[in-house]
Write a protein that holds these residues in place. Structure first.
Motif, PDB file in Angstrom:
ATOM      1  N   THR A 105       0.823  -1.211   0.000  1.00 16.52           N
ATOM      2  CA  THR A 105       0.000   0.000   0.000  1.00 16.52           C
ATOM      3  C   THR A 105       0.855   1.259   0.000  1.00 16.52           C
ATOM      4  OG1 THR A 105      -1.707  -1.191   1.245  1.00 16.52           O
ATOM      5  CG2 THR A 105      -1.842   1.215   1.211  1.00 16.52           C
ATOM      6  N   GLN A 106       1.892   1.282   0.828  1.00 21.01           N
ATOM      7  CA  GLN A 106       2.759   2.462   0.874  1.00 21.01           C
ATOM      8  C   GLN A 106       3.491   2.661  -0.451  1.00 21.01           C
ATOM      9  OE1 GLN A 106       5.337   1.936   4.266  1.00 21.01           O
ATOM     10  NE2 GLN A 106       3.803   2.676   5.704  1.00 21.01           N
ATOM     11  N   GLU A 107       3.928   1.568  -1.047  1.00 17.01           N
ATOM     12  CA  GLU A 107       4.617   1.672  -2.330  1.00 17.01           C
ATOM     13  C   GLU A 107       3.669   2.152  -3.425  1.00 17.01           C
ATOM     14  OE1 GLU A 107       7.719   1.497  -2.805  1.00 17.01           O
ATOM     15  OE2 GLU A 107       8.276   0.815  -0.809  1.00 17.01           O
ATOM     16  N   ALA A 108       2.410   1.740  -3.332  1.00 17.32           N
ATOM     17  CA  ALA A 108       1.418   2.185  -4.318  1.00 17.32           C
ATOM     18  C   ALA A 108       1.203   3.698  -4.225  1.00 17.32           C
ATOM     19  CB  ALA A 108       0.102   1.441  -4.115  1.00 17.32           C
ATOM     20  N   ALA A 109       1.161   4.207  -2.999  1.00 17.06           N
ATOM     21  CA  ALA A 109       1.013   5.652  -2.807  1.00 17.06           C
ATOM     22  C   ALA A 109       2.237   6.395  -3.336  1.00 17.06           C
ATOM     23  CB  ALA A 109       0.801   5.960  -1.333  1.00 17.06           C
ATOM     24  N   LYS A 110       3.411   5.834  -3.100  1.00 19.66           N
ATOM     25  CA  LYS A 110       4.649   6.444  -3.606  1.00 19.66           C
ATOM     26  C   LYS A 110       4.673   6.442  -5.118  1.00 19.66           C
ATOM     27  CE  LYS A 110       9.676   6.105  -3.026  1.00 19.66           C
ATOM     28  NZ  LYS A 110      10.769   5.336  -2.348  1.00 19.66           N
ATOM     29  N   LEU A 111       4.211   5.352  -5.732  1.00 16.68           N
ATOM     30  CA  LEU A 111       4.152   5.260  -7.192  1.00 16.68           C
ATOM     31  C   LEU A 111       3.201   6.298  -7.766  1.00 16.68           C
ATOM     32  CD1 LEU A 111       4.743   3.849  -9.900  1.00 16.68           C
ATOM     33  CD2 LEU A 111       2.940   2.198  -9.334  1.00 16.68           C
ATOM     34  N   ALA A 112       2.028   6.472  -7.136  1.00 15.66           N
ATOM     35  CA  ALA A 112       1.053   7.458  -7.617  1.00 15.66           C
ATOM     36  C   ALA A 112       1.624   8.867  -7.537  1.00 15.66           C
ATOM     37  CB  ALA A 112      -0.234   7.350  -6.805  1.00 15.66           C
ATOM     38  N   SER A 113       2.339   9.171  -6.453  1.00 21.72           N
ATOM     39  CA  SER A 113       2.954  10.487  -6.318  1.00 21.72           C
ATOM     40  C   SER A 113       4.022  10.714  -7.380  1.00 21.72           C
ATOM     41  CB  SER A 113       3.564  10.621  -4.916  1.00 21.72           C
ATOM     42  OG  SER A 113       4.251  11.845  -4.768  1.00 21.72           O
ATOM     43  N   LEU A 114       4.800   9.681  -7.652  1.00 17.67           N
ATOM     44  CA  LEU A 114       5.846   9.787  -8.676  1.00 17.67           C
ATOM     45  C   LEU A 114       5.242   9.989 -10.056  1.00 17.67           C
ATOM     46  CD1 LEU A 114       8.795   9.588  -9.575  1.00 17.67           C
ATOM     47  CD2 LEU A 114       8.529   7.094  -9.613  1.00 17.67           C
ATOM     48  N   GLN A 115       4.170   9.272 -10.345  1.00 20.69           N
ATOM     49  CA  GLN A 115       3.506   9.439 -11.638  1.00 20.69           C
ATOM     50  C   GLN A 115       3.012  10.876 -11.831  1.00 20.69           C
ATOM     51  OE1 GLN A 115       0.724   6.104 -11.032  1.00 20.69           O
ATOM     52  NE2 GLN A 115       1.515   5.200 -12.927  1.00 20.69           N
ATOM     53  N   GLU A 116       2.498  11.449 -10.763  1.00 22.17           N
ATOM     54  CA  GLU A 116       2.010  12.834 -10.847  1.00 22.17           C
ATOM     55  C   GLU A 116       3.163  13.800 -11.084  1.00 22.17           C
ATOM     56  OE1 GLU A 116      -0.579  16.046  -8.171  1.00 22.17           O
ATOM     57  OE2 GLU A 116      -0.226  13.991  -7.448  1.00 22.17           O
ATOM     58  N   SER A 117       4.269  13.609 -10.370  1.00 23.48           N
ATOM     59  CA  SER A 117       5.427  14.501 -10.517  1.00 23.48           C
ATOM     60  C   SER A 117       6.025  14.421 -11.913  1.00 23.48           C
ATOM     61  CB  SER A 117       6.495  14.152  -9.472  1.00 23.48           C
ATOM     62  OG  SER A 117       6.009  14.347  -8.162  1.00 23.48           O
ATOM     63  N   LEU A 118       6.193  13.205 -12.413  1.00 21.67           N
ATOM     64  CA  LEU A 118       6.773  13.053 -13.749  1.00 21.67           C
ATOM     65  C   LEU A 118       5.810  13.530 -14.830  1.00 21.67           C
ATOM     66  CD1 LEU A 118       8.527   9.553 -13.459  1.00 21.67           C
ATOM     67  CD2 LEU A 118       9.559  11.829 -13.329  1.00 21.67           C
ATOM     68  N   GLY A 119       4.514  13.336 -14.587  1.00 23.25           N
ATOM     69  CA  GLY A 119       3.532  13.820 -15.553  1.00 23.25           C
ATOM     70  C   GLY A 119       3.549  15.332 -15.680  1.00 23.25           C
ATOM     71  N   THR A 120       3.833  16.009 -14.575  1.00 21.20           N
ATOM     72  CA  THR A 120       3.923  17.466 -14.602  1.00 21.20           C
ATOM     73  C   THR A 120       5.207  17.943 -15.276  1.00 21.20           C
ATOM     74  OG1 THR A 120       2.638  17.619 -12.550  1.00 21.20           O
ATOM     75  CG2 THR A 120       3.937  19.553 -13.188  1.00 21.20           C
ATOM     76  N   SER A 121       6.318  17.276 -14.969  1.00 21.89           N
ATOM     77  CA  SER A 121       7.619  17.695 -15.501  1.00 21.89           C
ATOM     78  C   SER A 121       7.842  17.247 -16.940  1.00 21.89           C
ATOM     79  CB  SER A 121       8.744  17.149 -14.618  1.00 21.89           C
ATOM     80  OG  SER A 121       8.606  17.593 -13.291  1.00 21.89           O
ATOM     81  N   PHE A 122       7.293  16.075 -17.297  1.00 20.10           N
ATOM     82  CA  PHE A 122       7.516  15.521 -18.641  1.00 20.10           C
ATOM     83  C   PHE A 122       6.183  15.059 -19.222  1.00 20.10           C
ATOM     84  CE2 PHE A 122      11.231  14.714 -15.981  1.00 20.10           C
ATOM     85  CZ  PHE A 122      12.236  15.343 -16.717  1.00 20.10           C
ATOM     86  N   PRO A 123       5.318  15.993 -19.586  1.00 20.15           N
ATOM     87  CA  PRO A 123       3.970  15.627 -20.039  1.00 20.15           C
ATOM     88  C   PRO A 123       3.950  14.836 -21.343  1.00 20.15           C
ATOM     89  CG  PRO A 123       4.393  17.963 -20.406  1.00 20.15           C
ATOM     90  CD  PRO A 123       5.531  17.453 -19.594  1.00 20.15           C
ATOM     91  N   ASP A 124       5.004  14.927 -22.137  1.00 25.08           N
ATOM     92  CA  ASP A 124       5.022  14.228 -23.419  1.00 25.08           C
ATOM     93  C   ASP A 124       5.539  12.795 -23.321  1.00 25.08           C
ATOM     94  OD1 ASP A 124       4.084  16.522 -24.680  1.00 25.08           O
ATOM     95  OD2 ASP A 124       6.111  17.302 -25.032  1.00 25.08           O
ATOM     96  N   VAL A 125       6.028  12.413 -22.157  1.00 23.38           N
ATOM     97  CA  VAL A 125       6.563  11.060 -21.972  1.00 23.38           C
ATOM     98  C   VAL A 125       5.448  10.177 -21.417  1.00 23.38           C
ATOM     99  CG1 VAL A 125       8.305   9.643 -20.843  1.00 23.38           C
ATOM    100  CG2 VAL A 125       8.870  11.985 -21.553  1.00 23.38           C
ATOM    101  N   HIS A 126       5.064   9.171 -22.181  1.00 17.87           N
ATOM    102  CA  HIS A 126       3.981   8.288 -21.753  1.00 17.87           C
ATOM    103  C   HIS A 126       4.475   7.326 -20.678  1.00 17.87           C
ATOM    104  CE1 HIS A 126       1.186   9.550 -24.950  1.00 17.87           C
ATOM    105  NE2 HIS A 126       2.275   9.684 -25.690  1.00 17.87           N
ATOM    106  N   GLN A 127       3.601   7.063 -19.701  1.00 19.40           N
ATOM    107  CA  GLN A 127       3.995   6.258 -18.540  1.00 19.40           C
ATOM    108  C   GLN A 127       3.338   4.880 -18.564  1.00 19.40           C
ATOM    109  OE1 GLN A 127       3.274   8.288 -14.840  1.00 19.40           O
ATOM    110  NE2 GLN A 127       4.101  10.226 -15.574  1.00 19.40           N
ATOM    111  N   VAL A 128       4.110   3.891 -18.134  1.00 22.06           N
ATOM    112  CA  VAL A 128       3.607   2.538 -17.922  1.00 22.06           C
ATOM    113  C   VAL A 128       4.143   2.085 -16.570  1.00 22.06           C
ATOM    114  CG1 VAL A 128       3.589   0.146 -18.722  1.00 22.06           C
ATOM    115  CG2 VAL A 128       3.585   2.014 -20.398  1.00 22.06           C
ATOM    116  N   ALA A 129       3.288   1.565 -15.722  1.00 26.01           N
ATOM    117  CA  ALA A 129       3.713   1.138 -14.387  1.00 26.01           C
ATOM    118  C   ALA A 129       3.630  -0.374 -14.266  1.00 26.01           C
ATOM    119  CB  ALA A 129       2.838   1.799 -13.312  1.00 26.01           C
ATOM    120  N   VAL A 130       4.551  -0.948 -13.494  1.00 24.90           N
ATOM    121  CA  VAL A 130       4.532  -2.375 -13.243  1.00 24.90           C
ATOM    122  C   VAL A 130       4.948  -2.630 -11.796  1.00 24.90           C
ATOM    123  CG1 VAL A 130       6.905  -2.660 -14.074  1.00 24.90           C
ATOM    124  CG2 VAL A 130       5.407  -4.653 -13.970  1.00 24.90           C
ATOM    125  N   VAL A 131       4.247  -3.544 -11.140  1.00 25.93           N
ATOM    126  CA  VAL A 131       4.587  -3.973  -9.793  1.00 25.93           C
ATOM    127  C   VAL A 131       5.279  -5.328  -9.899  1.00 25.93           C
ATOM    128  CG1 VAL A 131       3.672  -4.694  -7.544  1.00 25.93           C
ATOM    129  CG2 VAL A 131       2.680  -2.722  -8.739  1.00 25.93           C
TER     130      VAL A 131
END
Length: 341
Positions: free
Chosen positions: A260-286
């Motif tokens: 659960t904690q790692e999932a929250a950290k992943l969501a925060s990271l996705q938001e930060s990278l989405g703001t800084s690099f909006p043109d880079v498409h994201q794919v997540a894997v656990v």
């Protein structure tokens, strides 16, 4: 009196029949000793020089560990039964995933793999993707260890030689690169048109990152000859080092441990990278690092695999069935994401 026996040839363990030395009787001590009958000659057996000696116990254990397959016999049976009961749905899933990896793309796609934490299996995922791309597409692919600490990507890919990324960069700055052999002159060949370069001589801190301009130059040069460049960016996703890698990426794969904690950290990271690099498409894997007994194969989850956990050089034929499906699906999603950029 006890008798001592000595093998023929005088070296214990070298073969031949042990022949006891004759002991004269006491009454014959003064008489001339009669010549004992000649013992039949036994052929002397030697191992040829090329015969390998038995491995040391610890070496045998290591070799057995590295030969371990991803599935146990029970997991293989369970997979086959599940596939049969569901009318081949798992096999069809692998076929669809392979088709996505084979789909036409704009050449020169660049995919960066970043981990949310150390030990998240970032290097494993990067190696898996590079191996699958080279195996399914049969086009030149390069995997680059561009971490800020120098990782094990080349070992995971089975490279037999060192291939420093700094040497590759130096070549690109000083020599013309006109053909594929020029581009891979200082890279390690890993089979199936997969090449690799590492960064083993990097500083330990992310505060001394790869320069944005030098990375732009080298990644652009590689993209002229490689269908896909897979970059292991390490576990400092918000560092200046990662920012340089993301500056030229078409897609980023974010690798996270379960929880659960790692999932929250992943969501925060996705938001930060989405703001800084909006043109880079994201794919997540656990990536699961421990045995999980759930029968379902979840989207975005790479299951525990004994072969991957062994830490040996990666062999696709030894992957577990579910791991092969999940890794192929992940590679296809990342490639499609990079192609949309």
């Amino acid at each position: 009196m006890s008798q001592t026996t000595t093998p023929v040839g005088g070296f214990p363990g070298m073969g031949g029949t042990a022949t006891p030395a004759p002991v004269p009787a006491a009454s014959d001590a003064a008489a001339p000793a009669a010549a004992p009958p000649e013992a039949p000659k036994t052929p002397h057996t030697e191992l040829p020089p090329s015969s390998p000696s038995a491995p040391a116990p610890h070496a045998a254990r290591i070799a057995a560990k590295r030969r371990k397959s991803g599935d146990s016999w029970w997991e293989r049976v369970r997979f086959e039964v599940t596939d049969a009961v569901t009318s081949g749905s798992l096999s069809e899933r692998l076929i669809r995933a392979s088709s996505a990896v084979e789909a036409p793309i704009t050449t020169g796609r660049r995919i960066v793999v970043l981990g949310t934490a150390g030990g998240a299996a970032t290097t494993t995922v990067a190696a898996l993707m590079a191996k699958l791309l080279g195996s399914i597409r049969q086009e030149p692919v390069i995997a680059v260890d561009a971490t800020d600490h120098g990782g094990n990507l080349l070992r995971h890919l089975g490279a037999s030689e060192a291939a420093p990324l700094t040497k590759l960069m130096q070549q690109f700055r000083t020599e013309p690169v006109r053909t594929l052999p020029d581009a891979v002159k200082n890279a390690a060949a890993c089979g199936n048109q997969v090449f690799a370069a590492g960064r083993a001589d990097v500083p330990a801190l992310a505060d001394a990152p790869v320069g944005l301009q030098e990375w732009t130059d080298v990644s652009s040069t590689l993209s002229r000859f490689m269908a896909v460049t897979v970059v292991d960016g390490g576990a400092s996703p918000l560092s200046r080092h990662a920012a340089a890698l993301m500056g030229t990426a078409h897609a980023v794969v974010l690798v996270s441990p379960p929880g659960t904690q790692e999932a929250a950290k992943l969501a925060s990271l996705q938001e930060s990278l989405g703001t800084s690099f909006p043109d880079v498409h994201q794919v997540a894997v656990v990536v699961r690092s421990r045995q999980n007994h759930e029968a379902a194969l979840s989207d975005g989850v790479l299951p525990y695999d004994r072969h991957l956990a062994s830490g040996s050089s990666l062999q696709l034929s030894r992957l577990g069935s579910r791991t092969r499906i999940a890794a192929t699906e992940l590679t296809g999603k990342a490639l499609m994401a990079a192609n949309r950029a």
